[in-house]
Enzyme design. Structure first.
Site, PDB file in Angstrom:
ATOM      1  N   HIS A 165      11.503   7.032   0.227  1.00 18.80           N
ATOM      2  CA  HIS A 165      12.124   7.742   1.360  1.00 18.80           C
ATOM      3  C   HIS A 165      13.507   8.267   0.969  1.00 18.80           C
ATOM      4  O   HIS A 165      14.150   7.731   0.066  1.00 18.80           O
ATOM      5  CB  HIS A 165      12.311   6.788   2.543  1.00 18.80           C
ATOM      6  CG  HIS A 165      11.047   6.362   3.212  1.00 18.80           C
ATOM      7  ND1 HIS A 165      10.713   5.047   3.420  1.00 18.80           N
ATOM      8  CD2 HIS A 165      10.036   7.098   3.758  1.00 18.80           C
ATOM      9  CE1 HIS A 165       9.547   4.973   4.052  1.00 18.80           C
ATOM     10  NE2 HIS A 165       9.116   6.208   4.266  1.00 18.80           N
ATOM     11  N   CYS A 252      15.184  -0.187   6.521  1.00 15.14           N
ATOM     12  CA  CYS A 252      13.873   0.092   7.127  1.00 15.14           C
ATOM     13  C   CYS A 252      13.390  -1.019   8.053  1.00 15.14           C
ATOM     14  O   CYS A 252      12.404  -0.852   8.759  1.00 15.14           O
ATOM     15  CB  CYS A 252      12.833   0.423   6.064  1.00 15.14           C
ATOM     16  SG  CYS A 252      12.528  -0.898   4.933  1.00 15.14           S
TER      17      CYS A 252
HETATM   18  N1  GLY Z   1       5.512  -0.746   2.196  1.00 17.74           N
HETATM   19  C1  GLY Z   1       6.338   0.190   2.849  1.00 17.74           C
HETATM   20  C2  GLY Z   1       5.624   1.471   3.012  1.00 17.74           C
HETATM   21  O1  GLY Z   1       5.036   1.890   2.058  1.00 17.74           O
HETATM   22  O2  GLY Z   1       5.590   2.090   4.047  1.00 17.74           O
END
Ligand code: GLY
Length: 259
Positions: A165, A252
């Site tokens: 991200h 996150c």
């Molecule tokens: N394991 C975090 C994701 O890939 O969304």
């Protein structure tokens, strides 16, 4: 941050299902769920110590990545945007998060077939930097703009090339500064901000989160912590080693906003 307002941090504990999480840039390793849970509890305690009211959503034992609440919601001043995660396995995470956020904001939804992960959205004032990644596509960026522009936000795409991200490689650390790993994103797209490079040898350190004026960073990046402190930042560290095996970053695992 306006200190007369409350700060809410939405979280959700991991479950045994985390062993089946999505992985993009990491190889699968066994995850000690008891340890991951303990680290998650310590993470929540850190947010609470820093003044956030932690709203822990019920566990989702059938949804492996549901601990990563940031990816399904982008909460702006006047609207909560429920995303459409790029990984199909993650789309059922949205219902309970949307229900919880309705108490605080009007809720709007990213429409199919667009893909948008909240981990790709970095809000700096009224600018929304949004990663174009394996999880967020052009249609997702357009949907973000459709929903956010009427509230005065400007959307600026950033190519993400080396990590999951945008926020894996770039986070706001206060006073107009972005902590950044230029090897993983197109840093030219964020150069209007004051960029602070992660020190050599600590590429994963760029994912931090802010609670009030404090930067929360993962344990294991001492040169980054020292750098931030030299820049006048107050830094708290949390141990995320077990959760990181699921491709987690500190940001996150919470959605933080004022009410
Ligand atoms: N394991 C975090 C994701 O890939 O969304």
């Amino acid at each position: 941050m306006n200190r007369s307002r409350r700060v809410v941090a939405v979280t959700r504990p991991p479950t045994e299902a985390l062993a089946r999480c999505e992985l993009t840039h990491l190889d699968r390793q066994p995850i000690d769920i008891a340890l991951a849970l303990a680290q998650h509890r310590a993470y929540e305690a850190c947010l609470a110590r820093l003044g956030a009211e932690v709203m822990s959503l019920p566990p989702e034992p059938d949804l492996p990545d549901a601990v990563f609440v940031e990816d399904v919601a982008v909460v702006l001043d006047r609207v909560a945007i429920i995303t459409r995660p790029g990984a199909p396995s993650r789309r059922r995470e949205r219902a309970s998060t949307a229900a919880a956020l309705k108490a605080f904001r009007s809720v709007q939804h990213v429409a199919a077939p667009a893909m948008l992960d909240g981990g790709d959205v970095l809000c700096v004032g009224k600018v929304l930097y949004v990663g174009r990644s394996t999880r967020t596509d052009a249609a997702g960026i357009a949907e973000l703009e459709r929903i956010a522009a009427p509230f005065g936000y400007v959307v600026r795409p950033v190519a993400v090339t080396g990590c999951l991200h945008l926020k894996s490689a770039c986070s706001y650390v206060g006073d107009g500064m972005l902590l950044v790993n230029r090897n993983w994103i197109d840093a030219a797209a964020v150069q209007e901000e004051q960029l602070v490079d992660v020190p050599p040898g600590e590429p994963h350190a760029a994912n931090t989160l802010m609670v009030g004026d404090t930067v929360v960073a993962a344990v294991g990046f001492p040169r980054t912590v020292a750098l931030l402190e030299r820049l006048g930042r107050t830094v708290e560290t949390v141990e995320l080693s077990e959760l990181r095996k699921a491709e987690a970053g500190g940001s996150c695992m919470s959605v933080i906003f004022e009410v």
